[in-house]
Motif scaffolding. Structure first.
Motif, mmCIF file in Angstrom:
data_model
loop_
_atom_site.group_PDB
_atom_site.id
_atom_site.type_symbol
_atom_site.label_atom_id
_atom_site.label_comp_id
_atom_site.label_asym_id
_atom_site.label_seq_id
_atom_site.Cartn_x
_atom_site.Cartn_y
_atom_site.Cartn_z
ATOM 1 N N LYS A 142 0.821 -1.206 0.000
ATOM 2 C CA LYS A 142 0.000 0.000 0.000
ATOM 3 C C LYS A 142 0.857 1.259 0.000
ATOM 4 O O LYS A 142 0.456 2.305 -0.531
ATOM 5 C CB LYS A 142 -0.920 -0.013 1.234
ATOM 6 N N ASN A 143 2.058 1.170 0.562
ATOM 7 C CA ASN A 143 2.908 2.352 0.737
ATOM 8 C C ASN A 143 3.930 2.536 -0.369
ATOM 9 O O ASN A 143 4.873 3.318 -0.217
ATOM 10 C CB ASN A 143 3.629 2.280 2.089
ATOM 11 N N VAL A 144 3.776 1.830 -1.476
ATOM 12 C CA VAL A 144 4.811 1.856 -2.510
ATOM 13 C C VAL A 144 5.051 3.264 -3.052
ATOM 14 O O VAL A 144 6.203 3.655 -3.303
ATOM 15 C CB VAL A 144 4.466 0.883 -3.654
ATOM 16 N N ASP A 145 4.011 4.061 -3.236
ATOM 17 C CA ASP A 145 4.198 5.399 -3.796
ATOM 18 C C ASP A 145 4.990 6.291 -2.851
ATOM 19 O O ASP A 145 5.881 7.041 -3.277
ATOM 20 C CB ASP A 145 2.846 6.039 -4.123
ATOM 21 N N ALA A 146 4.675 6.209 -1.566
ATOM 22 C CA ALA A 146 5.406 7.004 -0.576
ATOM 23 C C ALA A 146 6.850 6.541 -0.487
ATOM 24 O O ALA A 146 7.779 7.363 -0.398
ATOM 25 C CB ALA A 146 4.728 6.892 0.788
ATOM 26 N N GLU A 147 7.073 5.247 -0.533
ATOM 27 C CA GLU A 147 8.436 4.728 -0.469
ATOM 28 C C GLU A 147 9.224 5.089 -1.716
ATOM 29 O O GLU A 147 10.436 5.343 -1.640
ATOM 30 C CB GLU A 147 8.395 3.212 -0.259
ATOM 31 N N LYS A 149 8.815 7.844 -3.420
ATOM 32 C CA LYS A 149 9.180 9.257 -3.238
ATOM 33 C C LYS A 149 10.364 9.413 -2.284
ATOM 34 O O LYS A 149 11.156 10.351 -2.412
ATOM 35 C CB LYS A 149 7.976 10.039 -2.716
ATOM 36 N N GLU A 150 10.475 8.480 -1.346
ATOM 37 C CA GLU A 150 11.583 8.523 -0.393
ATOM 38 C C GLU A 150 12.882 7.992 -1.000
ATOM 39 O O GLU A 150 13.933 8.059 -0.366
ATOM 40 C CB GLU A 150 11.235 7.703 0.859
ATOM 41 N N GLY A 151 12.805 7.455 -2.214
ATOM 42 C CA GLY A 151 14.016 6.996 -2.892
ATOM 43 C C GLY A 151 14.402 5.563 -2.628
ATOM 44 O O GLY A 151 15.537 5.149 -2.919
ATOM 45 N N TYR A 152 13.469 4.752 -2.104
ATOM 46 C CA TYR A 152 13.794 3.369 -1.764
ATOM 47 C C TYR A 152 14.141 2.521 -2.993
ATOM 48 O O TYR A 152 14.843 1.522 -2.877
ATOM 49 C CB TYR A 152 12.626 2.703 -1.034
ATOM 50 N N PHE A 153 13.630 2.911 -4.150
ATOM 51 C CA PHE A 153 13.805 2.095 -5.356
ATOM 52 C C PHE A 153 14.778 2.736 -6.348
ATOM 53 O O PHE A 153 14.762 2.411 -7.536
ATOM 54 C CB PHE A 153 12.445 1.851 -6.016
ATOM 55 N N THR A 154 15.629 3.612 -5.857
ATOM 56 C CA THR A 154 16.575 4.325 -6.714
ATOM 57 C C THR A 154 17.470 3.372 -7.499
ATOM 58 O O THR A 154 17.691 3.558 -8.707
ATOM 59 C CB THR A 154 17.443 5.274 -5.873
ATOM 60 N N VAL A 155 18.002 2.373 -6.839
ATOM 61 C CA VAL A 155 18.933 1.446 -7.492
ATOM 62 C C VAL A 155 18.218 0.657 -8.588
ATOM 63 O O VAL A 155 18.742 0.497 -9.697
ATOM 64 C CB VAL A 155 19.556 0.484 -6.462
#
Length: 223
Positions: A142-147, A149-155
């Protein structure tokens, strides 16, 4: 070559963890044994309490590194994507012919993973099994969009961009390069999953490899 490799490291977005596990022996032990335990019992059954018992450490000590097992899974998946990017750069840096480079990119992304002796506390073979079987649970939340934005998926996103750049180097006007790059990365994982669990749903077998399939798919798409 040395200058290039000096710029490549297994880097993880720092908001994923509380304390970088790579900075201590306990942290590396947490990573090593979390991979072993998740592979053994699955992510749903995995808990910090069970991990603490495995490594003879208090559960609270694990929480000093990660606030939840979800963050730990995000760390492990990000580690894998960063390591895969590392492989891509090393194995393609000297290739001048762009088609040959694309073939190598496809090979690296789709092949079966082997152990890398440069990282003794990480079993890359078991980690890839976790990517195949558990990886989507890191972002199907559910929190994927917020995460995001926080840069969790940068790599993860940077790796797909590298694949996209290789595709556009051959066909600069191909309009779907980013979609094809993400399809290659995620499709390879899905095909490995099917090969392991639903072999009647994939053409991959002892004679037809996943790499062969994606070579044909990608080349036909951009020719």
């Amino acid at each position: 070559m040395q200058h290039l490799l000096g710029n490549i490291k297994i880097s993880i977005p720092d908001k994923i963890y509380i304390k970088d596990p790579e900075t201590s022996e306990l942290g590396k032990k947490i990573l090593e044994h979390s991979i072993l335990l998740i592979d053994e019992i699955g992510f749903e059954n995995f808990t910090f309490k069970k991990l603490g018992l495995r490594i003879n450490s208090n559960e609270s000590s694990i929480y000093r590194y990660f606030e939840s097992k979800h963050k730990l899974l995000l760390y492990l998946t990000s580690w894998y994507w960063s390591w895969l990017e590392y492989q891509l750069v090393i194995e393609t840096y000297s290739i001048q012919n762009q088609l040959t480079k694309l073939e190598k990119v496809i090979e690296v992304v789709t092949r079966a993973v082997t152990k890398d002796s440069n990282f003794t506390h990480i079993n890359e073979i078991l980690l890839y099994k976790i990517i195949v079987n558990e990886g989507p649970k890191s972002y199907l939340t559910k929190n994927v969009d917020a995460e995001n934005k926080e840069g969790y998926f940068t790599v993860y996103k940077r790796l797909i961009s590298r694949i996209q750049e290789t595709i556009t180097s051959i066909h600069p006007k191909y309009p779907y390069a980013l979609s094809l790059a993400s399809t290659l990365l995620e499709g390879a994982i899905h095909q490995h999953y099917l090969k392991e669990h639903f072999p009647t749903l994939t053409s991959a077998d002892s004679e037809t490899s996943i790499t062969q399939y994606f070579n044909q798919l990608v080349k036909n798409a951009i020719k």
